[in-house]
Design a protein around this motif. Sequence first.
Motif, PDB file in Angstrom:
ATOM      1  N   LEU A 396      76.157  33.054 124.815  1.00 61.40           N
ATOM      2  CA  LEU A 396      75.522  32.985 123.496  1.00 61.40           C
ATOM      3  C   LEU A 396      74.140  33.638 123.536  1.00 61.40           C
ATOM      4  CD1 LEU A 396      76.410  29.421 122.187  1.00 61.40           C
ATOM      5  CD2 LEU A 396      77.200  31.623 121.331  1.00 61.40           C
ATOM      6  N   ILE A 397      73.409  33.359 124.622  1.00 69.56           N
ATOM      7  CA  ILE A 397      72.084  33.967 124.769  1.00 69.56           C
ATOM      8  C   ILE A 397      72.205  35.486 124.788  1.00 69.56           C
ATOM      9  CG2 ILE A 397      70.156  34.256 126.394  1.00 69.56           C
ATOM     10  CD1 ILE A 397      70.499  31.337 127.170  1.00 69.56           C
ATOM     11  N   ASP A 398      73.322  35.955 125.365  1.00 64.02           N
ATOM     12  CA  ASP A 398      73.576  37.389 125.473  1.00 64.02           C
ATOM     13  C   ASP A 398      73.990  38.011 124.148  1.00 64.02           C
ATOM     14  OD1 ASP A 398      73.120  38.620 127.853  1.00 64.02           O
ATOM     15  OD2 ASP A 398      75.222  39.167 128.141  1.00 64.02           O
ATOM     16  N   VAL A 399      74.594  37.203 123.277  1.00 62.90           N
ATOM     17  CA  VAL A 399      75.126  37.740 122.025  1.00 62.90           C
ATOM     18  C   VAL A 399      73.989  38.079 121.055  1.00 62.90           C
ATOM     19  CG1 VAL A 399      76.362  37.052 119.925  1.00 62.90           C
ATOM     20  CG2 VAL A 399      77.430  36.745 122.143  1.00 62.90           C
ATOM     21  N   VAL A 400      72.926  37.282 121.103  1.00 66.59           N
ATOM     22  CA  VAL A 400      71.849  37.458 120.103  1.00 66.59           C
ATOM     23  C   VAL A 400      71.223  38.864 120.136  1.00 66.59           C
ATOM     24  CG1 VAL A 400      69.636  36.586 119.293  1.00 66.59           C
ATOM     25  CG2 VAL A 400      71.440  35.004 119.916  1.00 66.59           C
ATOM     26  N   PRO A 401      70.922  39.439 121.332  1.00 66.97           N
ATOM     27  CA  PRO A 401      70.393  40.810 121.316  1.00 66.97           C
ATOM     28  C   PRO A 401      71.341  41.803 120.662  1.00 66.97           C
ATOM     29  CG  PRO A 401      70.107  39.837 123.475  1.00 66.97           C
ATOM     30  CD  PRO A 401      70.918  38.873 122.691  1.00 66.97           C
ATOM     31  N   CYS A 402      72.654  41.570 120.827  1.00 64.91           N
ATOM     32  CA  CYS A 402      73.637  42.437 120.162  1.00 64.91           C
ATOM     33  C   CYS A 402      73.470  42.351 118.658  1.00 64.91           C
ATOM     34  CB  CYS A 402      75.056  41.979 120.487  1.00 64.91           C
ATOM     35  SG  CYS A 402      75.614  42.484 122.073  1.00 64.91           S
ATOM     36  N   ILE A 403      73.258  41.131 118.164  1.00 70.06           N
ATOM     37  CA  ILE A 403      73.121  40.950 116.715  1.00 70.06           C
ATOM     38  C   ILE A 403      71.843  41.619 116.225  1.00 70.06           C
ATOM     39  CG2 ILE A 403      72.860  39.220 114.894  1.00 70.06           C
ATOM     40  CD1 ILE A 403      74.647  37.414 116.619  1.00 70.06           C
ATOM     41  N   VAL A 404      70.803  41.546 117.050  1.00 66.86           N
ATOM     42  CA  VAL A 404      69.552  42.218 116.678  1.00 66.86           C
ATOM     43  C   VAL A 404      69.796  43.713 116.521  1.00 66.86           C
ATOM     44  CG1 VAL A 404      67.220  42.777 117.443  1.00 66.86           C
ATOM     45  CG2 VAL A 404      68.114  40.473 117.767  1.00 66.86           C
ATOM     46  N   LYS A 405      70.596  44.271 117.447  1.00 64.31           N
ATOM     47  CA  LYS A 405      70.909  45.701 117.356  1.00 64.31           C
ATOM     48  C   LYS A 405      71.658  46.013 116.058  1.00 64.31           C
ATOM     49  CE  LYS A 405      71.280  47.031 122.198  1.00 64.31           C
ATOM     50  NZ  LYS A 405      72.278  47.216 123.261  1.00 64.31           N
ATOM     51  N   ILE A 406      72.646  45.164 115.727  1.00 59.87           N
ATOM     52  CA  ILE A 406      73.387  45.381 114.479  1.00 59.87           C
ATOM     53  C   ILE A 406      72.429  45.319 113.299  1.00 59.87           C
ATOM     54  CG2 ILE A 406      75.208  44.484 112.973  1.00 59.87           C
ATOM     55  CD1 ILE A 406      76.605  43.386 115.396  1.00 59.87           C
ATOM     56  N   ALA A 407      71.532  44.330 113.323  1.00 60.59           N
ATOM     57  CA  ALA A 407      70.579  44.168 112.217  1.00 60.59           C
ATOM     58  C   ALA A 407      69.711  45.416 112.070  1.00 60.59           C
ATOM     59  CB  ALA A 407      69.718  42.939 112.441  1.00 60.59           C
ATOM     60  N   ASP A 408      69.265  45.952 113.218  1.00 55.98           N
ATOM     61  CA  ASP A 408      68.440  47.172 113.154  1.00 55.98           C
ATOM     62  C   ASP A 408      69.219  48.334 112.544  1.00 55.98           C
ATOM     63  OD1 ASP A 408      66.390  45.812 114.271  1.00 55.98           O
ATOM     64  OD2 ASP A 408      66.680  46.582 116.313  1.00 55.98           O
ATOM     65  N   ALA A 409      70.493  48.450 112.984  1.00 52.97           N
ATOM     66  CA  ALA A 409      71.307  49.559 112.470  1.00 52.97           C
ATOM     67  C   ALA A 409      71.537  49.403 110.977  1.00 52.97           C
ATOM     68  CB  ALA A 409      72.639  49.623 113.214  1.00 52.97           C
ATOM     69  N   VAL A 410      71.765  48.165 110.518  1.00 50.50           N
ATOM     70  CA  VAL A 410      71.970  47.943 109.078  1.00 50.50           C
ATOM     71  C   VAL A 410      70.676  48.268 108.333  1.00 50.50           C
ATOM     72  CG1 VAL A 410      72.406  46.203 107.314  1.00 50.50           C
ATOM     73  CG2 VAL A 410      73.818  46.268 109.359  1.00 50.50           C
ATOM     74  N   GLN A 411      69.549  47.881 108.921  1.00 53.87           N
ATOM     75  CA  GLN A 411      68.259  48.178 108.304  1.00 53.87           C
ATOM     76  C   GLN A 411      68.078  49.682 108.148  1.00 53.87           C
ATOM     77  OE1 GLN A 411      66.432  45.227 107.571  1.00 53.87           O
ATOM     78  NE2 GLN A 411      65.626  46.723 106.111  1.00 53.87           N
ATOM     79  N   GLU A 412      68.484  50.418 109.190  1.00 51.99           N
ATOM     80  CA  GLU A 412      68.366  51.871 109.109  1.00 51.99           C
ATOM     81  C   GLU A 412      69.270  52.431 108.012  1.00 51.99           C
ATOM     82  OE1 GLU A 412      68.598  53.765 112.915  1.00 51.99           O
ATOM     83  OE2 GLU A 412      68.625  55.744 111.980  1.00 51.99           O
ATOM     84  N   LEU A 413      70.495  51.890 107.952  1.00 57.61           N
ATOM     85  CA  LEU A 413      71.411  52.297 106.888  1.00 57.61           C
ATOM     86  C   LEU A 413      70.776  52.031 105.532  1.00 57.61           C
ATOM     87  CD1 LEU A 413      74.305  53.148 105.939  1.00 57.61           C
ATOM     88  CD2 LEU A 413      74.863  50.729 105.946  1.00 57.61           C
ATOM     89  N   ALA A 414      70.159  50.845 105.402  1.00 55.68           N
ATOM     90  CA  ALA A 414      69.555  50.462 104.124  1.00 55.68           C
ATOM     91  C   ALA A 414      68.479  51.461 103.713  1.00 55.68           C
ATOM     92  CB  ALA A 414      68.973  49.060 104.220  1.00 55.68           C
ATOM     93  N   SER A 415      67.695  51.922 104.697  1.00 58.61           N
ATOM     94  CA  SER A 415      66.630  52.859 104.310  1.00 58.61           C
ATOM     95  C   SER A 415      67.195  54.260 104.097  1.00 58.61           C
ATOM     96  CB  SER A 415      65.509  52.845 105.351  1.00 58.61           C
ATOM     97  OG  SER A 415      65.948  53.490 106.514  1.00 58.61           O
ATOM     98  N   LEU A 416      68.216  54.647 104.892  1.00 62.10           N
ATOM     99  CA  LEU A 416      68.812  55.975 104.708  1.00 62.10           C
ATOM    100  C   LEU A 416      69.524  56.087 103.363  1.00 62.10           C
ATOM    101  CD1 LEU A 416      70.364  56.673 108.227  1.00 62.10           C
ATOM    102  CD2 LEU A 416      68.553  57.980 107.136  1.00 62.10           C
ATOM    103  N   ALA A 417      70.214  54.998 102.990  1.00 65.53           N
ATOM    104  CA  ALA A 417      71.039  55.054 101.773  1.00 65.53           C
ATOM    105  C   ALA A 417      70.321  54.447 100.588  1.00 65.53           C
ATOM    106  CB  ALA A 417      72.361  54.335 102.028  1.00 65.53           C
ATOM    107  N   HIS A 418      69.022  54.159 100.749  1.00 69.88           N
ATOM    108  CA  HIS A 418      68.213  53.603  99.657  1.00 69.88           C
ATOM    109  C   HIS A 418      68.854  52.385  99.022  1.00 69.88           C
ATOM    110  CE1 HIS A 418      66.104  57.313 100.243  1.00 69.88           C
ATOM    111  NE2 HIS A 418      67.182  57.997  99.939  1.00 69.88           N
ATOM    112  N   PHE A 419      69.136  51.373  99.837  1.00 72.00           N
ATOM    113  CA  PHE A 419      69.687  50.124  99.304  1.00 72.00           C
ATOM    114  C   PHE A 419      68.666  49.501  98.355  1.00 72.00           C
ATOM    115  CE2 PHE A 419      72.931  48.696 102.758  1.00 72.00           C
ATOM    116  CZ  PHE A 419      73.640  49.850 102.530  1.00 72.00           C
ATOM    117  N   LYS A 420      69.189  48.811  97.339  1.00 72.61           N
ATOM    118  CA  LYS A 420      68.289  48.152  96.395  1.00 72.61           C
ATOM    119  C   LYS A 420      67.554  47.002  97.089  1.00 72.61           C
ATOM    120  CE  LYS A 420      71.796  47.923  93.767  1.00 72.61           C
ATOM    121  NZ  LYS A 420      72.842  47.466  92.883  1.00 72.61           N
TER     122      LYS A 420
END
Lengths: 428, 428
Positions: A396-420
């Motif tokens: 579980l401790i190992d899974v959280v950094p993976c989720i952080v990576k996903i969150a960063d990638a989604v954040q990048e998508l949000a800024s690239l695609a101009h999410f509302k």
Amino acid sequence: MNIAAPSIENAGPFTRACGWHKLLPNKIVKMAKKIKKLGQDDPRRIIHSLKVGLALTLVSTFYYIQPLYDRIGENSIRVVITVILVFEFSVGATLGKGLNRMLATLSASALGVGVHHLATLFGEKGEPIVLGFFVAMIAATVTFVRFFPTMKARYDYGLLIFILTFSLVSVSGYRVDEVLHMAHQRVTTIIMGSFIAFVTCICIRPVWIGEELQNLIANNIEKLGNFLQGFGSEFFKISEDRQPLSDMAFIQGYKSLLTSKNNEETMANLARWEIWHYRFGLFHPWKQYVIIGILTRQCAYKIEALDNYLKSEIQTLNEFGRKIQEPSTKICSESGEALRELASAVRKMKQPTSVNAHIENSKTAIENLKFMLDTYDLEDANLQKIIPSAEVTLTLIDVVPCIVKIADAVQELASLAHFKTPATSVSP
Amino acid sequence: MNIAAPSIENAGPFTRACGWHKLLPNKIVKMAKKIKKLGQDDPRRIIHSLKVGLALTLVSTFYYIQPLYDRIGENSIRVVITVILVFEFSVGATLGKGLNRMLATLSASALGVGVHHLATLFGEKGEPIVLGFFVAMIAATVTFVRFFPTMKARYDYGLLIFILTFSLVSVSGYRVDEVLHMAHQRVTTIIMGSFIAFVTCICIRPVWIGEELQNLIANNIEKLGNFLQGFGSEFFKISEDRQPLSDMAFIQGYKSLLTSKNNEETMANLARWEIWHYRFGLFHPWKQYVIIGILTRQCAYKIEALDNYLKSEIQTLNEFGRKIQEPSTKICSESGEALRELASAVRKMKQPTSVNAHIENSKTAIENLKFMLDTYDLEDANLQKIIPSAEVTLTLIDVVPCIVKIADAVQELASLAHFKTPATSVSP
């Protein structure tokens, strides 16, 4: 082998027919059920089939109605062929195939006409030799180009049609006098057919592959969240009061994404053709979805290790288990919540709001756990009894950094695609 | 943005052209390197491209040489089309496409001729309506059938060609008087084209997809074995004398198989068409390869968890680590050996001999480990320091049952496909 079969085999033809009569309805019912299920699973399949039928009927009227036939003539059969070959389930695939076909026909026709004129310069004897040489050389070259992964992904069909049209125009140009006219006709009919396919595909209940990809990626992230939340409650509570896991199938939904890589890549390639989609437009960052998909999959591999513990015989929680229960459940629920929020952000194209808070909560829980593991008094403890729970905790401790990576990638998508940005977070 | 660009932009047309001149060779060299690499990675790609060129030149002679042309006429252009569309990289794909195309054309032509005759019964006004109805209905039905996963996997191309040929024959039958003659010509030219493609594909350096699949599966099993053997020596030894992992890429070869599921299924479907292969023949159990592939992948997911430990900072082995070192390395080397033996058995189609012995050795090592874990004295131990090594151990214990499953599946393949028993084990 069985009892029923010989009785039919040994009987007269009439009885035998009766025997088959009895078996046949069974098979028909089974088949009908299969067909029904296929339609129910995705009713758009039925609509697509009807759309193909409609487009073909439309296009074949060119052939039946005299005034239309007089205009286009026999070539209208090529319009029919184009509609059949170009019409695909999704808008992206149809546009991709159609544009590939049009561009390839156009360029190959031009090249074919050019080569034909070049070949005529070599006299009657030289012409077939020059033509043969060019056909072989260009076919071999383009076939080799098809092996380039980037070309294969987006232009494979176009390259095939290029070889086809070039061979057709240059080879049959040897016998036909009006090569230019022939090439021109080919191009016109293929453009007409493609446009009929486009219009039918886009105007009647279109299936946008871009939307499909967005949903797929969002669902995959959500499935990870479902697993973590389900795991948290099942593993740490059921061990005390063991009951069968009723919603195991729901929790294990994530398994489908372990092998969906090729699928996601294909969809992203097709989505790029859908430049007319009202929500995505021309420069939507489809690549980013593939990246999120890869990160989601890496997270799923780790989760796969957790899943084994749900299946294995779990002893009732010992003292150690009870100690780690609270922070571990916290990690599961908080990171699950973060994933669900990310999924919803991707699906609704809105900036995620509370993801960071959830991730921070998970990180705090991790710190608590680490401190506990460091200070746990191991006297009188049995290692084999402790380890399963400890292993779950570490994973579980190992899974959280993976989720952080996903969150960063989604954040990048949000800024690239101009999410509302959600209305609530607007500054005064 | 950079310094070089504006100097070209602001310069006159001549200087600008010179600037591009300087850039161009760079691009060409890059491109040439890419092409060279593509060819070097798999020289069969070059051979395939030349084969396509050769087949096309062969078939276009029908058009150039008068006596041949007199026999087949203008339809020979359809032979060219068929060769281009049917010719694929592997024998299986070529046979699959060719047979699909032939059967679909044959059946659809027959149906088209039938429908045409039926439609003529309805008089001049009724004919186009009846034809239109049948075209729409059959196109919609067959399009729906294409959604069945089993049909899509093997007959997708055939179903597409079925719609195409049926529409062609029945629609153009409205204008052409000799429908039967037209349909007959279509079938003949397509059979001719397919055979030319088959002969060129099979006779000149053929690529058998069945062999490819066999090698792929064997390589995948071997990659797991490589990882385990590499992991055993790296994890338990490097921790004492930490050096960079030189052959990390070799050890991590298994990563490619995490997402190769679709690929394996496609290959198995294509391999079924290769009924003329001297080694496999008609009833080779291709499904079993897919099953082995699935089991291998499940094992790879577990190994993925181990891989994380190779990357993470490993403290020098503590007392606990030294205690588990010997049996853990034993598990790694023995199960790695078993996997390599299984891989070699699949590749050479020989019964595996010493796999069971290796698996038994691993099982003994597991028992030793379990006993040790059970009796290990935890007094004064720090849980967080013990757990990484303990987790590795438990994962290794978990990997062995996976290998047993792979061994069973290979054993089943060996009996289904009548693998040779090695000469040494023949009883006197």
